[in-house]
Design an enzyme around this catalytic site. Structure first.
Site, PDB file in Angstrom:
ATOM      1  N   SER A   1     -47.935-113.873  40.482  1.00  0.00           N
ATOM      2  CA  SER A   1     -47.857-112.997  39.104  1.00  0.00           C
ATOM      3  C   SER A   1     -47.712-114.149  37.545  1.00  0.00           C
ATOM      4  CB  SER A   1     -46.332-111.985  38.844  1.00  0.00           C
ATOM      5  OG  SER A   1     -46.231-111.825  37.337  1.00  0.00           O
TER       6      SER A   1
ATOM      7  N   TYR B   1     -38.909-108.931  39.256  1.00  0.00           N
ATOM      8  CA  TYR B   1     -39.175-109.044  39.716  1.00  0.00           C
ATOM      9  C   TYR B   1     -40.193-110.764  39.918  1.00  0.00           C
ATOM     10  CZ  TYR B   1     -44.941-107.581  38.906  1.00  0.00           C
ATOM     11  OH  TYR B   1     -46.626-108.245  39.055  1.00  0.00           O
TER      12      TYR B   1
END
Length: 284
Positions: free
Chosen positions: A176, A189
């Site tokens: 990400s 995350y």
């Protein structure tokens, strides 16, 4: 530049969230005719039921691959993705279960081999995401769930797949943009995505000499079930407008990065990370 439909407020009380209730529907559809880039190949795509995973599944099917689609419990989404794959003239087997458990990762690989007799490509994509309202209150259960889904499943699936991947095989791990720039609202995350990136780079060092390429993709803001499943409704409105392109990505725009890395087009890439993120500049 693709159209950017307005995103209204919306929220789902589950993670993973579902694609069907999203407004507007995420755009997964490939834009070009297939040219057989993955003809004769078999891919196992974890988290392949919706969002970017659905877009990868349909694009890979158009390019000739047969698919194992592993997912948690979003059965309706998985059934629709299987239908879409079959509409491309390919075949898929849907494999539900918690990939945070090693035995389920072994099962997913076994079911794919049982259905198609081989395995050439592993896409480690399954993940969960939770908003951290207060870091000091981040509970252990949520933290462990995040790492089980986003990191441990990648390790376990790779362990299970590795004995079956041939020379010329490919492993791609989803990371990400948050692994690079961080996100104060998504600390757990972001940490898992940093781990998946490091895992891909370490595995590239291990496996490239054996003829198996390992790479990563680090998407920016993309309109997937992650978004209404993570954020309150008011934070979903106009999602993605903060990046230089002024809009979120659509799943089809991200899937092309996975196709490039999985096919012979990416034959000189290993240990690398692609950045489909709407123009955010990060250290690669």
């Amino acid at each position: 530049m693709p159209d950017s439909p307005k995103i209204p407020p919306q929220h789902q009380d589950r993670m993973p969230a579902m694609e069907a209730p999203m407004e507007p529907a995420p755009d997964f559809a490939p834009r070009h005719p297939g040219t057989g880039k993955l003809a004769g190949k078999v891919a196992l795509i974890t988290g392949g039921d919706s969002g970017i995973g659905r877009a990868i599944s349909v694009l890979f099917a158009r390019e000739g691959a047969q698919l194992g689609i592993a997912y948690l419990d979003e059965h309706d989404d998985a059934a629709e993705t299987k239908r879409l794959v079959e509409a491309e003239g390919s075949k898929a087997v849907a494999i539900p279960g918690d990939l945070g458990r090693k035995e389920q990762c072994v099962h997913a690989v076994e079911k794919t081999l049982e259905a198609f007799g081989r395995l050439d490509i592993l896409i480690n994509h399954a993940a969960q995401q939770y908003m951290d309202a207060d870091f000091t209150e981040l509970d252990e259960a949520t933290l462990r769930r995040s790492f089980d889904s986003n990191v441990m499943s990648y390790v376990f699936c790779t362990q299970a797949a590795l004995p079956h991947l041939p020379q010329g095989g490919s492993i791609i791990c989803t990371s990400s943009v948050n692994a690079y720039k961080g996100n104060a609202a998504l600390i757990a995350y972001s940490a898992t995505r940093g781990a998946s990136l490091a895992f891909a780079r370490a595995m590239a060092q291990l496996l490239t000499p054996r003829g198996i390429r390992v790479n990563a993709v680090a998407p920016g803001p993309v309109w997937t079930p992650f978004i209404p499943g993570t954020f309150p409704a008011e934070k979903v409105e106009d999602f993605g407008s903060h990046v230089p392109m002024g809009r979120p990505g659509q799943p089809w725009e991200i899937a092309t990065a996975y196709l490039f890395l999985a096919s012979d087009d990416g034959s000189y890439y290993s240990g690398q990370c692609l950045h489909p993120n709407g123009g955010v500049i990060v250290n690669a």
